[in-house]
Design a protein around this motif. Structure first.
Motif, PDB file in Angstrom:
ATOM      1  N   SER A 157       2.893  11.649  -5.380  1.00 24.08           N
ATOM      2  CA  SER A 157       2.176  10.427  -5.281  1.00 24.08           C
ATOM      3  C   SER A 157       2.333   9.900  -5.444  1.00 24.08           C
ATOM      4  O   SER A 157       2.008   8.184  -6.086  1.00 24.08           O
ATOM      5  CB  SER A 157       0.818  10.162  -6.436  1.00 24.08           C
ATOM      6  OG  SER A 157       1.396   9.857  -7.543  1.00 24.08           O
ATOM      7  N   GLY A 159       4.846   6.382  -3.476  1.00 22.78           N
ATOM      8  CA  GLY A 159       4.945   5.130  -2.659  1.00 22.78           C
ATOM      9  C   GLY A 159       6.359   4.343  -2.502  1.00 22.78           C
ATOM     10  O   GLY A 159       5.822   3.806  -0.582  1.00 22.78           O
ATOM     11  N   LYS A 166       6.309   9.304   0.192  1.00 24.87           N
ATOM     12  CA  LYS A 166       5.518   8.732   0.596  1.00 24.87           C
ATOM     13  C   LYS A 166       4.560   9.699   1.890  1.00 24.87           C
ATOM     14  O   LYS A 166       3.316  10.330   2.141  1.00 24.87           O
ATOM     15  CB  LYS A 166       5.301   7.634   1.178  1.00 24.87           C
ATOM     16  CG  LYS A 166       4.269   7.173   1.534  1.00 24.87           C
ATOM     17  CD  LYS A 166       4.320   5.620   2.041  1.00 24.87           C
ATOM     18  CE  LYS A 166       2.725   5.061   2.164  1.00 24.87           C
ATOM     19  NZ  LYS A 166       2.114   5.352   3.852  1.00 24.87           N
ATOM     20  N   GLU A 167       5.616  10.264   3.249  1.00 22.15           N
ATOM     21  CA  GLU A 167       4.918  11.076   4.015  1.00 22.15           C
ATOM     22  C   GLU A 167       4.533  12.778   3.325  1.00 22.15           C
ATOM     23  O   GLU A 167       3.558  13.333   3.664  1.00 22.15           O
ATOM     24  CB  GLU A 167       6.204  11.746   5.035  1.00 22.15           C
ATOM     25  CG  GLU A 167       5.876  11.751   5.559  1.00 22.15           C
ATOM     26  CD  GLU A 167       6.385  12.365   6.963  1.00 22.15           C
ATOM     27  OE1 GLU A 167       6.663  12.994   7.997  1.00 22.15           O
ATOM     28  OE2 GLU A 167       8.059  11.623   6.369  1.00 22.15           O
ATOM     29  N   ALA A 169       3.122  12.973   0.199  1.00 26.67           N
ATOM     30  CA  ALA A 169       2.025  12.976   0.145  1.00 26.67           C
ATOM     31  C   ALA A 169       0.475  12.118   0.674  1.00 26.67           C
ATOM     32  O   ALA A 169      -0.576  12.925   0.319  1.00 26.67           O
ATOM     33  CB  ALA A 169       2.230  11.835  -0.754  1.00 26.67           C
ATOM     34  N   GLU A 170       0.954  11.860   1.815  1.00 27.85           N
ATOM     35  CA  GLU A 170      -0.195  12.028   2.484  1.00 27.85           C
ATOM     36  C   GLU A 170      -0.047  13.140   3.372  1.00 27.85           C
ATOM     37  O   GLU A 170      -1.202  13.464   4.621  1.00 27.85           O
ATOM     38  CB  GLU A 170       0.960  10.758   3.543  1.00 27.85           C
ATOM     39  CG  GLU A 170       0.486   9.315   3.521  1.00 27.85           C
ATOM     40  CD  GLU A 170       1.127   8.103   4.348  1.00 27.85           C
ATOM     41  OE1 GLU A 170       1.414   8.550   4.898  1.00 27.85           O
ATOM     42  OE2 GLU A 170       0.991   7.127   3.947  1.00 27.85           O
ATOM     43  N   MET A 171       0.644  14.139   3.456  1.00 31.40           N
ATOM     44  CA  MET A 171      -0.032  15.408   3.933  1.00 31.40           C
ATOM     45  C   MET A 171      -0.736  16.348   3.103  1.00 31.40           C
ATOM     46  O   MET A 171      -0.668  17.800   3.333  1.00 31.40           O
ATOM     47  CB  MET A 171       1.302  16.024   4.037  1.00 31.40           C
ATOM     48  CG  MET A 171       2.216  15.470   5.520  1.00 31.40           C
ATOM     49  SD  MET A 171       3.741  16.152   6.217  1.00 31.40           S
ATOM     50  CE  MET A 171       2.871  17.764   6.716  1.00 31.40           C
ATOM     51  N   LEU A 225       0.137   6.268  -5.305  1.00 32.03           N
ATOM     52  CA  LEU A 225      -0.525   6.019  -4.310  1.00 32.03           C
ATOM     53  C   LEU A 225      -1.828   6.156  -4.491  1.00 32.03           C
ATOM     54  O   LEU A 225      -2.027   6.357  -5.353  1.00 32.03           O
ATOM     55  CB  LEU A 225      -0.359   6.889  -3.388  1.00 32.03           C
ATOM     56  CG  LEU A 225       1.298   7.010  -2.694  1.00 32.03           C
ATOM     57  CD1 LEU A 225       1.328   8.142  -1.536  1.00 32.03           C
ATOM     58  CD2 LEU A 225       1.033   5.627  -1.300  1.00 32.03           C
TER      59      LEU A 225
END
Length: 257
Positions: A157, A159, A166-167, A169-171, A225
């Motif tokens: 997690s 960022g 970060k990429e 985590a966002e998926m 994040l």
């Protein structure tokens, strides 16, 4: 801990029921070293598989719908650390974010995010061999039938730092973070280092925890994040890795991620 686990299992199960058959439900469990994230992720995955078998009586007891996936295998190898501009620091800080192959981890996440279809093949992730002290390529199978992926690692997690964290985590469908009092984490880490032979005594174990593990922990906390779940880890029997047969020993003093 058990009450927290049961709630998270039920939440994940409910989300799984609503997920299309072509999609994997991906949950990333992170936290500072010594937080108990490995224990939590493994227990949730195990109980999800138990629940799946209980609701499908015709299946064998070993049928798995959830795969537990640690990111240990994405440690850079010792040879890669030795090739860095400052190899001494790289080896001493093994376990820090910069000592992981973030691009390779992101590539795995992208593969797992591809729609499941009849032609989908088993995907393999690396593991970590404590005997040789290096990752083992393509050692953890993720079958087409693995519809829930329980990932765990320090930086899932994050960022800040390498943009791949970060990429990735966002998926994820959900990000969970295990919080722990720093003194509790320090005691766990100190004990872990002594038991694994990384430290000769408690003073050395504490030094290792303060100079590496908890330094990494500060980066994890400061760069975290927004997450979907924050789970409190306390010093009780439910957070003991031995209950799930989880190997606590790490290479070269690096914490379990």
């Amino acid at each position: 801990m058990e009450e927290q686990v049961e709630r998270l299992v039920q939440k994940t199960w409910d989300k799984f029921q609503d997920a299309p058959a072509s999609k994997r439900l991906m949950i990333a469990v992170s936290g500072i070293p010594g937080s108990g994230k490995t224990t939590l992720a493994a227990k949730v995955a195990s109980k999800l598989n138990e629940k799946y078998c209980a609701t499908h009586p015709g299946l064998q007891s070993y049928t798995s719908i959830a795969t537990f996936l640690p990111m240990d295998g994405y440690h850079l190898t010792r040879a890669q650390l030795s090739a860095m501009p400052d190899p001494h620091t790289a080896h001493a800080r093994r376990g820090a974010a910069f000592t992981f192959d973030a691009p390779a981890f992101l590539e795995l996440v992208k593969k797992l995010r591809q729609p499941i279809c009849p032609e989908t093949c088993t995907i393999y992730a690396p593991s970590f061999d404590h005997a040789v002290k290096d990752p083992v390529a393509e050692d953890i199978p993720i079958a087409r039938t693995a519809r829930i992926i329980m990932m765990e690692g320090n930086y899932l997690s994050l960022g800040s730092g390498a943009p791949e964290w970060k990429e990735a985590a966002e998926m994820m469908d959900e990000l969970w973070f295990v919080e722990v009092d720093e003194d509790v984490a320090r005691q766990r880490l100190m004990k872990r280092h002594v038991e694994s032979g990384i430290a000769a005594n408690e003073d050395e174990g504490k030094k290792r925890a303060d100079e590496n593990d908890l330094v990494n922990g500060k980066e994890i906390m400061e760069g975290r994040l927004e997450v979907h779940e924050v789970i409190q880890s306390r010093e009780d029997s439910g957070w003991k890795p031995e209950e799930q047969g989880i190997d606590r020993e790490r290479d070269g003093g690096t914490p379990r991620v």
